[in-house]
Structures are given as C-alpha cells and as structure tokens.
Design an enzyme around this catalytic site. Sequence first.
Site, mmCIF file in Angstrom:
data_model
loop_
_atom_site.group_PDB
_atom_site.id
_atom_site.type_symbol
_atom_site.label_atom_id
_atom_site.label_comp_id
_atom_site.label_asym_id
_atom_site.label_seq_id
_atom_site.Cartn_x
_atom_site.Cartn_y
_atom_site.Cartn_z
ATOM 1 N N LEU A 132 0.832 -1.211 0.000
ATOM 2 C CA LEU A 132 0.000 0.000 0.000
ATOM 3 C C LEU A 132 0.865 1.259 0.000
ATOM 4 O O LEU A 132 0.413 2.351 0.343
ATOM 5 C CB LEU A 132 -0.961 -0.023 1.203
ATOM 6 C CG LEU A 132 -1.924 -1.217 1.223
ATOM 7 C CD1 LEU A 132 -2.796 -1.198 2.481
ATOM 8 C CD2 LEU A 132 -2.816 -1.253 -0.024
ATOM 9 N N SER A 134 3.702 2.365 1.699
ATOM 10 C CA SER A 134 4.135 3.127 2.871
ATOM 11 C C SER A 134 5.420 3.887 2.553
ATOM 12 O O SER A 134 5.617 5.010 3.017
ATOM 13 C CB SER A 134 4.332 2.204 4.073
ATOM 14 O OG SER A 134 5.280 1.205 3.775
ATOM 15 N N SER A 135 6.301 3.310 1.733
ATOM 16 C CA SER A 135 7.562 4.011 1.460
ATOM 17 C C SER A 135 7.337 5.270 0.620
ATOM 18 O O SER A 135 7.924 6.320 0.912
ATOM 19 C CB SER A 135 8.596 3.092 0.819
ATOM 20 O OG SER A 135 8.005 2.212 -0.073
ATOM 21 N N ASP A 180 3.146 5.267 -7.441
ATOM 22 C CA ASP A 180 2.909 5.428 -5.999
ATOM 23 C C ASP A 180 3.204 6.860 -5.540
ATOM 24 O O ASP A 180 2.419 7.474 -4.814
ATOM 25 C CB ASP A 180 3.784 4.446 -5.204
ATOM 26 C CG ASP A 180 3.639 3.011 -5.691
ATOM 27 O OD1 ASP A 180 2.671 2.737 -6.426
ATOM 28 O OD2 ASP A 180 4.485 2.174 -5.339
ATOM 29 N N TYR A 229 10.210 -8.514 -9.222
ATOM 30 C CA TYR A 229 9.773 -7.230 -9.798
ATOM 31 C C TYR A 229 10.803 -6.760 -10.821
ATOM 32 O O TYR A 229 10.464 -6.429 -11.960
ATOM 33 C CB TYR A 229 9.621 -6.191 -8.672
ATOM 34 C CG TYR A 229 9.088 -4.849 -9.139
ATOM 35 C CD1 TYR A 229 7.727 -4.581 -9.119
ATOM 36 C CD2 TYR A 229 9.942 -3.854 -9.601
ATOM 37 C CE1 TYR A 229 7.224 -3.361 -9.550
ATOM 38 C CE2 TYR A 229 9.459 -2.628 -10.033
ATOM 39 C CZ TYR A 229 8.102 -2.385 -10.001
ATOM 40 O OH TYR A 229 7.618 -1.171 -10.438
HETATM 41 C C1 GLA Z 1 4.914 -1.303 -7.128
HETATM 42 C C2 GLA Z 1 5.710 -0.164 -7.763
HETATM 43 C C3 GLA Z 1 4.846 0.632 -8.741
HETATM 44 C C4 GLA Z 1 4.144 -0.291 -9.738
HETATM 45 C C5 GLA Z 1 3.467 -1.456 -9.022
HETATM 46 C C6 GLA Z 1 2.904 -2.473 -9.979
HETATM 47 O O1 GLA Z 1 3.914 -0.767 -6.319
HETATM 48 O O2 GLA Z 1 6.208 0.706 -6.770
HETATM 49 O O3 GLA Z 1 5.630 1.602 -9.396
HETATM 50 O O4 GLA Z 1 5.043 -0.748 -10.703
HETATM 51 O O5 GLA Z 1 4.353 -2.129 -8.139
HETATM 52 O O6 GLA Z 1 1.865 -1.933 -10.705
#
Ligand code: GLA
Length: 393
Positions: A132, A134-135, A180, A229
């Site tokens: 969610l 937080s960072s 984010d 990721y």
């Molecule tokens: C993480 C990354 C975002 C995005 C999502 C996947 O939250 O911080 O930039 O790539 O994953 O949609």
Amino acid sequence: MPNTNPAIKNRASALEQRFVELFGKSPRVYQAPGRVNLIGEHTDYNDGFVMPAAIGFYTQAAVAARPDRKLAIHSENYSEQVEFDLDDLPATGAGHWSDYVVGVVKMLLRYGKKLGGANLLVDGNVPQGAGLSSSASLEVAVGYALLDLGGPSTIDRTRLALLCQQAENEFVGARCGIMDQFVASHGKHGQALLLDCRSLEYRQLPMPDDAVLAISNTMVKHSIAKGEYNQRRAECEAGVRALSKRLPQVRALRDVTPEDLERYRHELPEVVVRRCRHVVGENARVLKAAAALERGDLQAFGNLMLESHRSLRDDFEVSCSELDLMVELAGQAEGVYGTRMTGGGFGGCTIALVQAGCVEAFQRTVREGYERSTGRKPEIYICAAADGVGRLA
Ligand code: GLA
C-alpha cells in the site's frame, strides 16, 4: 489544506507534542497517504496507464529548521534517531528505514533545491509490506515538508513525485515506476486518478457514492518480490528491444498493439510474449475501466478487474496462492462488482469494489474463508479515496 478528521488531528497534535519533547521547538506537520491501485498493474514502468487512489492511511512528518547543516531524523515506528550532514550525505542507501528520507534529500539537493538543516519526526500508519506504498508516503511527506519549510513558493507536485521516484530508483535501489509517488502527491478526496505514465497527464475520476473500496491484506509478503519485480521489468524491456527491431516506433510496451504482438510473437521467447501480452492488455483495460466508471457501469468495471487479476496470475505471474484465494473468496461474497490483486504482487493486498450495503457480509465471508484455509487472520480496510500530501498544522 486543513484536515477536519478528528482522528488525524489527534495524531498530528500527538506528533507535535512528541516533537517538542525531542527537539524543544514547535514543528510544522505534514502528511502523505498510502495508495491502492484500482487497475493498471505493472504498466507504469512501461509508459502505460494506471488508476490508483490515495487512501486514508498516512505517514506524518513533523519538521522544524535548525541553524546548522545537520538533518536529524527520528522515526516513531522504529523508535530510532539518526543524524546526517547535509554536505556529506552517503552515496547510496544502507538498507535502513532512513534511506527513503536521505534519498529524497539527495535528489532535492541534486535538483538544485536549497535545503537548510532540519529536525524531522516521522510516524506512519500505512500497513508496511502490504503493497500500500508506505515508502512512497514517507518519501512524499518528507520531500513536501522540507520544500515547504524552505519558503512559500508553490510546490510542483509532479516534480516532487519524480524526485521521490528517483530517490527510490537510485538511492534505495528499487526500480519502481511513478504510480505510488504520483498519487501520494496528487491524490484527491473521492477521486481515483487516471494517469498516463508517459506524459504524466492525469484526470480525476469520481468514485461512485454507493460503492466502497475494500482492501484485504493477505498478511504475507514473499521474499522473492523485489527480485521478481526487477526481473519482470527486464522481461518487458527485452520485449521492447525485440519488437522495436521490427517496429521502430516502439519505445515502450505502451506503443505495442495486440496485433503487433501476435504478428511477431514467434520472434520472442514464450515467457516474454506472456509478459508483453499482460501489459498490452492491461493498458487497454485501464482505458475501458475509466470509461465504465465515467458512465457508472460498475459491473463492467468489476469484470475488467477480474480480467486484470487473471492476466497478472497467468501471464505476468506475480500473484500467489494467498492472493488467488482472497480473490476467489471475495468473488463469492454478495454485492462485489470485481476484485483483483493490487500493487506489485507476491503477497500484500487485494482490492474489491463492493456495494456499500454489502460491506459487512463481505468482510465476514472473506475473513472466515481466509482464516479457515490459511490459519491467518486477514486485515480488511474499508477505504474511500483520500487527498494527497499536504500541511496539517
Ligand atoms: C509497485 C511499484 C509501482 C508499480 C506497481 C505495480 O507498487 O512501486 O511503481 O510498478 O508495483 O503496478
């Protein structure tokens, strides 16, 4: 931006008092929210479309100037204080919570912002490790606080988001996209954002009054998340490299159509085809979902959420058994328009769009079913879209 929510005001005044105890001076207090993504996953770093909303969980930052060039940062969450010299900041992160703060300070300075010494106290209630953001909320709260402390000029929220993303990419070492930090900066009460991650243009989309965002936390975060990721990003980049040999206009997966992919798929490794298929399909789904929301067709919106989940599960392979179970359980509850995993994946949360009158039954079904199958008690957060970063006091 005055915030009238009493719980938030109480937290802010507790933080102010604590700041006075620690640093002997009254601070200014700021906050930035966490986020949930309604649809558009793993599209941001492919120059694509996302639809996040800020949520009512925040990192608060209390700050006051000090006369020297030192930066003292105290975290209530970690009960720890660290100190840095603004003229001698470390070159890279150290795997410590303060990396998010120091990284932002470095990027602000590198961008040419004049920052003086400051005492900072940070405290957050965004669930950590739950996907969610937080960072991002910490980065944006601190960046905004330090800029605002520096003078009355208006803060460019998009620039702030970009510098916070850069801090995470270059100092912390996570190759995240812009979503984010952007929504922590630009979020609006009652609105989701439709963001074009290439142009950074965005549109607010009013959330329907008669539906709520139910976020279900699986309470797991698999340790492979970060490596996977980065690997997904690399696979998307491999797809772009191969396709751009045939299609010179392709700079990112954003520029690829389903027909392009079908035509040249035999030139790509099978796994790269599936990664590309997710991103190409997901971008189209975000635009369709925005249109559905604007015409009030929540059923269509919900179906797109389900398609997004399947694609993340089968083609992009970033789901996990706990997320799949949560989605399945939510799908069984009454009054659910749609549900999917949200955020980077490999644990964290799902989001469901639920009819306002059905929320209690939803919570019961999901909680009981999840606990019965996994032995873990999930947390369920019922959220409305919230405002982005701002000053509280
Ligand atoms: C993480 C990354 C975002 C995005 C999502 C996947 O939250 O911080 O930039 O790539 O994953 O949609």
